[in-house]
Design an enzyme around this catalytic site. Structure first.
Site, mmCIF file in Angstrom:
data_model
loop_
_atom_site.group_PDB
_atom_site.id
_atom_site.type_symbol
_atom_site.label_atom_id
_atom_site.label_comp_id
_atom_site.label_asym_id
_atom_site.label_seq_id
_atom_site.Cartn_x
_atom_site.Cartn_y
_atom_site.Cartn_z
ATOM 1 N N HIS A 189 0.948 -1.251 -0.059
ATOM 2 C CA HIS A 189 0.026 -0.024 -0.079
ATOM 3 C C HIS A 189 0.974 1.239 0.000
ATOM 4 C CE1 HIS A 189 0.484 1.024 4.332
ATOM 5 N NE2 HIS A 189 0.599 -0.510 4.601
ATOM 6 N N CYS B 108 3.578 -4.983 6.442
ATOM 7 C CA CYS B 108 3.129 -4.609 4.929
ATOM 8 C C CYS B 108 4.236 -4.173 4.204
ATOM 9 C CB CYS B 108 1.929 -3.515 5.195
ATOM 10 S SG CYS B 108 0.345 -4.139 5.884
#
Length: 344
Positions: A185, A201
């Site tokens: 992301h 992440c």
């Protein structure tokens, strides 16, 4: 001094996949920035991460490069281990490679972006998965474990929920993998790209996420590898790059063992072709990781000689500024028409 307004939406490094068996793409550049630019400005402009720009320029001040400094831009890359399909992330390299489906009548390509990786204790899973969902303007319910950690380390209480917007740590675009809680992301702290900042992440510059998001289809294969040593082939030469290891993964080979395994057949082939490898270069790369791939053949110029022979280009873009450190796309910057006055 005249200036021109220019777009700052980064176009990622996109290369045709070599057809001759080569596994090295791109070229190294050298620039001389204006005094108001930092290495952070250069790394974002050239779509690099912090670890890449600093390892390529170990003697250059991050915040105040001296006037006339030649800054190495390490935009040559050794491709990750095959198979080359979908997304491949190499954690120590702090970089992802996207191998989009080849379009009819066009050569296969690879697109690469720098990423931030997980903080110590929050390792991203290794292995294979796929992209299972895509989200525009995501909100983020902050896990209790992360709120507890932040309170303990920073003495500040995080909110339980971040609404969509430029201050959201998830950024404005997110791609979910099949691993629980693991996303690729955008980020609201782009100056942290190339560092260890996440809780598993992988973070992208907002402009890179904006470029990748519409291309990436749900179901795209997603593979994560842990390869602190990369060995490649190009132009009849053997290349090598090394990266700081990530110690949390169990059962990983020592970098020297990995290098020996990757070089085993190549050493024999180089001797038979009368182009032996320089073991001193191998040992130097293992002792001091460098994101700049180097040729190992002893009859080839050293990296220092290669870099000294690259003509420096003036870099006269305006700095990004503090307002660019959120999840929104950066504003257009100015480039001086008087760039030629910056002497290499």
């Amino acid at each position: 001094m005249a200036a021109v307004l220019v777009s700052t939406v980064t176009v990622a490094a996109t290369f045709p996949l070599p057809k001759d068996g080569s596994t090295v793409v791109g070229e190294v550049k050298v620039v001389v920035p204006t005094p108001d630019n930092t290495l952070l400005d250069l790394m974002r402009h050239f779509d690099l991460g912090y670890a890449e720009i600093t390892s390529a320029n170990p003697k250059v001040s991050v915040w105040t490069p001296k006037p006339g400094t030649r800054v190495v831009i390490p935009t040559r890359f050794i491709l990750p281990p095959k198979p080359w399909e979908g997304i491949v992330v190499n954690i120590p390299q702090r970089r992802m490679f996207y191998f989009p489906p080849a379009k009819k009548g066009q050569p296969a390509q690879v697109i690469t972006y720098p990423i931030s990786i997980a903080r110590e204790g929050w390792s991203t899973p290794l292995g294979t998965s796929k992209v299972i969902a895509k989200y525009r303007d995501p909100g983020w319910f902050v896990p209790k474990s992360i709120r507890d950690e932040h309170r303990e380390e920073e003495g500040v209480e995080l909110p339980e929920y971040f609404p969509p917007g430029p201050d959201n740590p998830m950024g404005m675009l997110a791609m979910r993998t099949g691993w629980p809680g693991i996303y690729l992301h955008a980020t609201n702290r782009p100056w942290g790209i190339g560092m260890r900042t996440s809780h598993g992440c992988m973070h992208l510059y907002p402009e890179d996420a904006a470029e990748l998001f519409p291309q990436l289809k749900v179901g795209t294969p997603f593979r994560v590898v842990n390869q602190p040593v990369l060995v490649g082939d190009a132009g009849g030469q053997v290349w090598m790059a090394t990266y700081e290891g990530v110690g949390e993964y169990p059962d990983q080979a020592a970098p020297a063992t990995l290098a020996a395994s990757l070089l085993d057949q190549r050493i024999m082939d180089a001797v038979l072709s009368d182009r032996p490898l320089d073991q001193a270069r191998v040992h130097q790369l293992l002792a001091k990781p460098s994101a700049v791939p180097q040729v190992l053949n002893a009859d080839s110029p050293s990296l220092a000689a290669v870099l000294a022979g690259i003509a420096a280009e003036p870099y006269a873009f305006a700095p990004y500024g503090i307002d660019a450190n959120d999840a929104s796309l950066p504003e257009p910057r100015q480039r001086s028409d008087d760039a030629a006055s910056v002497s290499p």
